[in-house]
Write a protein that holds these residues in place. Structure first.
Motif, short mmCIF file in Angstrom:
data_model
loop_
_atom_site.label_atom_id
_atom_site.label_comp_id
_atom_site.label_asym_id
_atom_site.label_seq_id
_atom_site.Cartn_x
_atom_site.Cartn_y
_atom_site.Cartn_z
N GLN A 14 47.88 44.95 36.44
CA GLN A 14 47.22 44.00 37.33
C GLN A 14 46.03 44.69 37.99
O GLN A 14 44.96 44.74 37.42
N CYS A 15 46.19 45.32 39.15
CA CYS A 15 45.03 46.00 39.75
C CYS A 15 44.72 47.29 39.00
O CYS A 15 43.59 47.76 39.02
N GLY A 16 45.74 47.88 38.37
CA GLY A 16 45.52 49.08 37.57
C GLY A 16 45.67 50.39 38.33
O GLY A 16 45.60 51.46 37.72
N PHE A 17 45.89 50.33 39.62
CA PHE A 17 45.98 51.56 40.42
C PHE A 17 47.12 52.46 39.94
O PHE A 17 46.96 53.67 39.85
N CYS A 18 48.25 51.88 39.63
CA CYS A 18 49.43 52.68 39.23
C CYS A 18 49.45 52.99 37.74
O CYS A 18 50.26 53.79 37.28
N CYS A 50 54.39 50.70 42.10
CA CYS A 50 53.46 49.62 41.77
C CYS A 50 53.60 48.54 42.83
O CYS A 50 54.70 48.06 43.10
N ARG A 51 52.49 48.14 43.41
CA ARG A 51 52.51 47.10 44.46
C ARG A 51 52.30 45.71 43.88
O ARG A 51 52.38 44.73 44.61
N CYS A 52 51.98 45.62 42.60
CA CYS A 52 51.54 44.34 42.04
C CYS A 52 52.55 43.63 41.16
O CYS A 52 52.68 42.42 41.24
N THR A 53 53.21 44.36 40.28
CA THR A 53 53.88 43.69 39.16
C THR A 53 55.34 43.36 39.39
O THR A 53 55.90 42.57 38.64
S1 FES Z 1 49.18 47.14 38.88
FE1 FES Z 1 48.55 47.25 40.94
S2 FES Z 1 49.74 48.85 41.81
FE2 FES Z 1 50.53 48.57 39.81
#
Ligand code: FES
Length: 73
Positions: A14-18, A50-53
């Motif tokens: 998603q955001c790709g941070f992790c 991961c904060r998104c998935t």
């Molecule tokens: S995809 Fe956003 S923190 Fe994992």
């Protein structure tokens, strides 16, 4: 790489941070274990947040990469 493609196909980015840390951990897992259990996957990825998935799509991606790896053998 196959693990990167599996993350894309499973919608695990998603955001790709992790994502970089998860990819490295998942790739390392699949190098040592070709058919990991869900518990193996959870343990291998446990240091990555991961904060998104919600993690389910990440687990799906690793399962998908393992299945594709098995088909290629
Ligand atoms: S995809 Fe956003 S923190 Fe994992």
């Amino acid at each position: 790489s196959p693990i990167q493609q599996a993350f894309i196909d499973a919608g695990a980015v998603q955001c790709g941070f992790c994502t970089p840390g998860l990819l490295v951990a998942a790739d390392e897992l699949l190098e040592r274990q070709s058919d990991p259990s869900d518990q193996d996957i959870r343990e291998a990825l446990s240091g990555n947040l991961c904060r998104c998935t919600g993690y389910e799509k990440i687990l799906d991606a690793v399962r998908l990469a393992a299945a594709r790896q098995g088909e290629a053998v």
